[in-house]
Design an enzyme around this catalytic site. Structure first.
Site, PDB file in Angstrom:
ATOM      1  N   CYS A 408       0.787  -1.236   0.000  1.00 35.91           N
ATOM      2  CA  CYS A 408       0.000   0.000   0.000  1.00 35.91           C
ATOM      3  C   CYS A 408       0.823   1.291   0.000  1.00 35.91           C
ATOM      4  O   CYS A 408       0.503   2.197  -0.768  1.00 35.91           O
ATOM      5  CB  CYS A 408      -1.070   0.019   1.082  1.00 35.91           C
ATOM      6  SG  CYS A 408      -0.841  -1.083   2.440  1.00 35.91           S
ATOM      7  N   ARG A 437       7.426 -11.119   5.065  1.00 38.48           N
ATOM      8  CA  ARG A 437       7.105 -10.987   6.487  1.00 38.48           C
ATOM      9  C   ARG A 437       7.838 -12.078   7.258  1.00 38.48           C
ATOM     10  O   ARG A 437       7.827 -13.232   6.847  1.00 38.48           O
ATOM     11  CB  ARG A 437       5.596 -11.144   6.695  1.00 38.48           C
ATOM     12  CG  ARG A 437       4.851 -10.069   5.959  1.00 38.48           C
ATOM     13  CD  ARG A 437       3.368 -10.306   5.980  1.00 38.48           C
ATOM     14  NE  ARG A 437       2.728  -9.272   5.175  1.00 38.48           N
ATOM     15  CZ  ARG A 437       1.438  -9.197   4.968  1.00 38.48           C
ATOM     16  NH1 ARG A 437       0.631 -10.090   5.518  1.00 38.48           N
ATOM     17  NH2 ARG A 437       0.930  -8.238   4.231  1.00 38.48           N
ATOM     18  N   GLN A 455       0.852 -10.926  -3.272  1.00 37.14           N
ATOM     19  CA  GLN A 455      -0.569 -10.600  -3.162  1.00 37.14           C
ATOM     20  C   GLN A 455      -1.082 -10.166  -4.528  1.00 37.14           C
ATOM     21  O   GLN A 455      -0.383  -9.465  -5.255  1.00 37.14           O
ATOM     22  CB  GLN A 455      -0.760  -9.444  -2.181  1.00 37.14           C
ATOM     23  CG  GLN A 455      -0.307  -9.763  -0.775  1.00 37.14           C
ATOM     24  CD  GLN A 455      -0.389  -8.546   0.126  1.00 37.14           C
ATOM     25  OE1 GLN A 455       0.043  -7.461  -0.253  1.00 37.14           O
ATOM     26  NE2 GLN A 455      -0.926  -8.716   1.310  1.00 37.14           N
ATOM     27  N   ASP A 457      -2.740  -7.747  -5.336  1.00 30.73           N
ATOM     28  CA  ASP A 457      -3.122  -6.564  -4.582  1.00 30.73           C
ATOM     29  C   ASP A 457      -3.647  -5.460  -5.498  1.00 30.73           C
ATOM     30  O   ASP A 457      -3.297  -5.400  -6.673  1.00 30.73           O
ATOM     31  CB  ASP A 457      -1.876  -6.052  -3.856  1.00 30.73           C
ATOM     32  CG  ASP A 457      -2.217  -5.379  -2.540  1.00 30.73           C
ATOM     33  OD1 ASP A 457      -3.413  -5.246  -2.234  1.00 30.73           O
ATOM     34  OD2 ASP A 457      -1.276  -4.986  -1.828  1.00 30.73           O
ATOM     35  N   HIS A 459      -5.142  -1.110  -4.909  1.00 33.96           N
ATOM     36  CA  HIS A 459      -5.637  -0.065  -4.019  1.00 33.96           C
ATOM     37  C   HIS A 459      -6.496   0.885  -4.811  1.00 33.96           C
ATOM     38  O   HIS A 459      -6.089   1.356  -5.868  1.00 33.96           O
ATOM     39  CB  HIS A 459      -4.458   0.642  -3.341  1.00 33.96           C
ATOM     40  CG  HIS A 459      -3.723  -0.288  -2.426  1.00 33.96           C
ATOM     41  ND1 HIS A 459      -2.648  -1.022  -2.843  1.00 33.96           N
ATOM     42  CD2 HIS A 459      -3.970  -0.651  -1.143  1.00 33.96           C
ATOM     43  CE1 HIS A 459      -2.243  -1.798  -1.837  1.00 33.96           C
ATOM     44  NE2 HIS A 459      -3.023  -1.595  -0.811  1.00 33.96           N
ATOM     45  N   LYS A 543     -12.350  -4.752   7.692  1.00 33.77           N
ATOM     46  CA  LYS A 543     -12.280  -5.469   6.419  1.00 33.77           C
ATOM     47  C   LYS A 543     -13.328  -6.549   6.320  1.00 33.77           C
ATOM     48  O   LYS A 543     -13.912  -6.957   7.326  1.00 33.77           O
ATOM     49  CB  LYS A 543     -10.891  -6.060   6.230  1.00 33.77           C
ATOM     50  CG  LYS A 543     -10.371  -6.794   7.447  1.00 33.77           C
ATOM     51  CD  LYS A 543      -8.952  -7.298   7.241  1.00 33.77           C
ATOM     52  CE  LYS A 543      -8.533  -8.176   8.382  1.00 33.77           C
ATOM     53  NZ  LYS A 543      -7.561  -9.187   8.057  1.00 33.77           N
ATOM     54  N   HIS A 589      -8.383  -1.309   0.101  1.00 37.62           N
ATOM     55  CA  HIS A 589      -7.347  -2.318  -0.170  1.00 37.62           C
ATOM     56  C   HIS A 589      -8.102  -3.584  -0.525  1.00 37.62           C
ATOM     57  O   HIS A 589      -9.053  -3.922   0.169  1.00 37.62           O
ATOM     58  CB  HIS A 589      -6.515  -2.645   1.067  1.00 37.62           C
ATOM     59  CG  HIS A 589      -5.928  -1.460   1.782  1.00 37.62           C
ATOM     60  ND1 HIS A 589      -4.577  -1.337   1.990  1.00 37.62           N
ATOM     61  CD2 HIS A 589      -6.495  -0.384   2.362  1.00 37.62           C
ATOM     62  CE1 HIS A 589      -4.340  -0.224   2.675  1.00 37.62           C
ATOM     63  NE2 HIS A 589      -5.483   0.371   2.914  1.00 37.62           N
TER      64      HIS A 589
END
Length: 738
Positions: A408, A437, A455, A457, A459, A543, A589
């Site tokens: 993000c 991570r 991900q 991902d 945004h 979320k 997200h």
RNA sequence: GCUGCUGUAGCUCAGUGGUAGAGCGCGUCCUUGGUAAGGACGAGGUCCUGGGUUCAAAUCCCAGCAGCAGCUCCA
């Protein structure tokens, strides 16, 4: 007299003190003997309690009563809870002085947490089971009795059950009256209900022993949790054990190895997944699929680097909130790690959580100097704040990068890279972003929990007016994506902030309330069933998570859509509104798959390795009958490849029987057997993995290609092997209050 | 990270205080075969790593690493 209404609607009168068993006896002795519990006014209670005492219904109101026998699924939970007591009793006999914690039922059995210095090991299971069987054979009744809080505290104190005393005084502080169950010499604080006597427990088995924490808090004492399972017949128990074995065979780690999909090598590192060619084929197919879908929906693909400045993650909050779960920063200066440690120690010293002496500081100064950081400004005799400031100034002038834990902030910077008008919104930036991570060792699990993950991902940056619409369409996208790959066995969870512990989150109460209200509203409007869970939100916003179960019933989060009013604020994002004034955008997200690793892992288990044609890593295998057909096989392979199919040819010296078997075991959707006959006719003998020998079909190459292409483009899912441990219906985990 | 269990051939696993085995897979050869295993021969192992006990350790003990289960955590 007691008026009781039976399930058939009839109302009958019984003496005031009648229990459910007594009622059963009036119907038949065999029914009475089979009665394990009773459902009174919708609540399951002991069959041995006087019906009239359970509820204070207005006089004259008939009490609805249902007798529960072993045929009722609710009986299993009651019996398993009783089995937990029996296990605890057996453990107490064998390990005098054991402390009792909680002993609830689970989806498939029960457990009990023990506070015991002696370690129980699996070698001890037989004698515990033996003791349990003795207790069951004795068939002593479960007797319920009530006590006031003070009596209960004294009672548990006398029994030297400290955890129970603590629980009564904290967790049950609002209960005036508490119930106990006695079974022979064993007495336990317990809400019940229980079966009438221990003899009703038929087939038991201890499953495993593991650690757990008192009240689920890792800061508390570690207990020993003994898991067991119980059934009404040995046959059911055996069936269950067989199911577990079957379930383990579809474990993505087992299949991943067997089918050559992925590998996690110690050399590369724990939690770091190697996507082998076949696993990569699945992933690439999924990525292509979603990329096309996103383009249709107005997303713009972007790319960002794998590292970013630590300052950026300090602004977003990721670094301070999750430091312990991240790989250490990459420092440009040799003394970077030292200064970083130094600052942390000073902060701890300031907060009183650790001692940091002047001598330590002198040593650090000396070391920093050796490493090339003179730090001449350091106020050795100054305040802690002044010291931290000096070090921070030095640090700010150095390079400090973080292996990115989230995409993000990068996307936020992309948004901020130009001025935005309300006419440009929503901006939808999508990236298959790889993040790292440092998950704790005990958390790693095949592809489902890894340290490096990608991900899918994106945004979305939108105006407050657009939030609901965007959120809604994003949720629909997730649903569409999941159903496209044939995943329909999921649970939708609304993950909210923990209202009791707000320190875990960033942002104002107002922003949080706004975000949570919006989410709930959208979900409700869409008519989706969902479960709200407090304390499951991300630190920046609530979320909606899509939860699925793995082969042994553990739940994992896949897709997620998150609403965020906070990061735009922290990064001071703006757009120019119609009023020609700057406004703050709202961020969404979202990741339909979640991570490619976890999603693929779950898909492997979902299909038990047998992927539908469009996802199968090897879609078609050509099986030449003999060497004479090699040339023709090669040409068939080439034509299928050109048509877009992942195709191989088996040139081994095996007979076709063995080749068929190999392909069948490797779960390849289509086999094309070719010999001299087929070569003469430009044909292939199509063997469908699902239909087998019985429905073979001889087609021309062109017809076979057309047939398979139809199945491919439809993304048809022809088979999903059901797993007994996935479904959400059966998993009603009984929460025992005490 | 915590508790427990496990670590032997590419895979699945057996085994013993006295120097290592099976099945599958792999390689070579024979076989040229018609829809779930054709045959023969062969190669493969620092028995996770490091210490200790012992005449002798892959086997017993300790530590570490990794995997598994559970707990805790999960942006």
């Amino acid at each position: 007299m007691l008026q009781i209404q039976l399930p058939d609607g009839s109302v009958k009168e019984y003496p005031e003190n009648y229990t459910a068993i007594d009622v059963a006896k009036t119907i038949g002795e065999r029914l009475a003997a089979a009665t394990l519990a009773a459902e009174i006014n919708g609540t399951v209670v002991d069959a041995t309690r006087p019906v009239g005492q359970v509820f204070n219904l207005p006089p004259g109101t008939p009490i609805p009563l249902k007798l529960i026998t072993s045929r009722d699924p609710k009986a299993l939970a009651v019996m398993r809870h009783s089995a937990a007591h029996v296990m605890a009793r057996a453990v107490m006999r064998l390990y005098p002085g054991v402390g009792l914690a909680f002993g609830p039922t689970t989806g498939h059995g029960f457990y009990y947490d023990f506070d015991l210095d002696t370690k129980i090991s699996e070698d001890d299971f037989p004698r515990i089971e033996e003791e349990m069987k003795k207790i069951i054979a004795d068939a002593e009744p479960f007797e319920r009795f009530s006590a006031t809080r003070d009596e209960a505290v004294k009672f548990c104190g006398d029994l030297n059950q400290k955890l129970k005393v603590e629980h009564i005084q904290t967790g049950l502080a609002d209960h005036d009256s508490l119930s106990f169950y006695r079974q022979g010499e064993f007495v336990d604080l317990c809400r019940g209900p229980h079966v009438p006597d221990a003899g009703r427990i038929t087939a038991i088995k201890l499953i495993s022993i593991a650690g757990s924490y008192w009240k689920g808090d890792a800061n508390n004492k570690q207990l020993q949790r003994l898991y067991g399972t119980a059934w009404f017949s040995q046959k059911d128990l055996d069936e269950y054990l067989k199911q577990i074995d079957e379930a383990k065979k579809r474990d993505h780690r087992v299949l991943g190895k067997q089918l050559g999909l992925f590998s996690i090598s110690q050399e590369v590192g724990p939690g770091l997944c190697l996507w082998l060619p076949k696993g990569s084929a699945i992933r690439a197919t999924l990525e292509d699929f979603i990329k096309k879908e996103l383009l249709k929906r107005g997303y713009t693909p972007v790319y960002s680097p794998h590292i970013g400045r630590v300052e950026m993650y300090e602004t977003s909050g990721h670094f301070p909130y999750y430091r312990d779960a991240q790989f250490s920063p990459i420092f440009g200066h040799d003394a970077g790690a030292l200064v970083d440690f130094w600052i942390r120690k000073l902060r701890e010293h300031k907060e009183g959580t650790s001692v940091f002496s002047l001598d330590d500081e002198k040593k650090l100064l000396e070391s920093a100097k050796v490493m090339g950081a003179a730090l001449t400004e350091y106020p050795l005799s100054g305040s802690v704040d002044a010291k931290i400031d000096t070090l921070r100034v030095w640090e700010k002038n150095q390079e400090r990068y973080l292996l990115k834990p989230m995409n993000c902030p990068h996307h936020v910077q992309m948004y901020a890279s130009q001025q935005r008008s309300y006419r440009d919104l929503p901006v939808r930036l999508a990236e298959f972003g790889t993040v790292y991570r440092h998950e704790k060792t005990g958390e790693l699990n095949g592809m489902l929990r890894v340290r490096g993950l990608t991900q899918d991902d994106a945004h979305l940056f939108c105006t407050p007016d657009q939030v609901e619409e965007e959120f809604k369409s994003t949720l629909e996208l997730v649903k569409f994506v999941l159903s496209s790959v044939g995943l329909d066995d999921y649970r939708v969870q609304l993950s909210l902030r923990d209202s009791k512990n707000k320190t875990k989150y960033v942002g104002s109460d107002e922003n949080w309330d706004r975000a949570e209200t919006t989410l709930r509203k959208v979900l409700t409007e869409m008519g989706w069933s969902f479960t709200a869970c407090e304390g499951e939100a991300a630190f920046y916003g609530p979320k909606t998570d899509f939860m699925v179960r793995d082969c042994i019933g553990r739940e994992w989060q896949l897709g997620t859509v998150q609403l965020d009013f906070n990061l735009p604020e922290r990064f001071k994002l703006e757009y120019i509104g119609a009023d020609n004034k700057p406004h703050r955008p709202v961020m969404i997200h979202r990741a339909p798959f979640g991570s490619m690793e976890r999603f693929t892992g779950m898909l492997i288990e979902h299909f038990a390795g047998a992927f539908p044609l469009w996802l199968a890593p090897e879609q078609v295998r050509v099986l030449p009958i003999s060497e004479k057909a090699y040339d023709y096989a090669a040409s068939v392979e080439r034509r299928f490849r050109e048509a877009g199919f992942r195709t191989t040819t088996d040139y081994s010296s095996n007979r076709v029987n063995a080749k068929v078997r190999d392909a069948q075991l490797q779960l390849i959707p289509y086999m094309l057997v070719v010999g001299e006959k087929e070569a003469a006719e430009d044909a292939v003998d199509v063997r469908d993995r699902l239909l087998g020998d019985a429905q073979r079909e001889k087609l021309t190459v062109a017809a076979a290609i057309a047939k398979l292409q139809e199945e491919l483009t439809a993304r048809r899912v022809r088979q999903v092997v059901k797993s007994s441990f996935r479904s959400f219906e059966e998993s009603s985990e009984e929460e025992n209050e005490y």
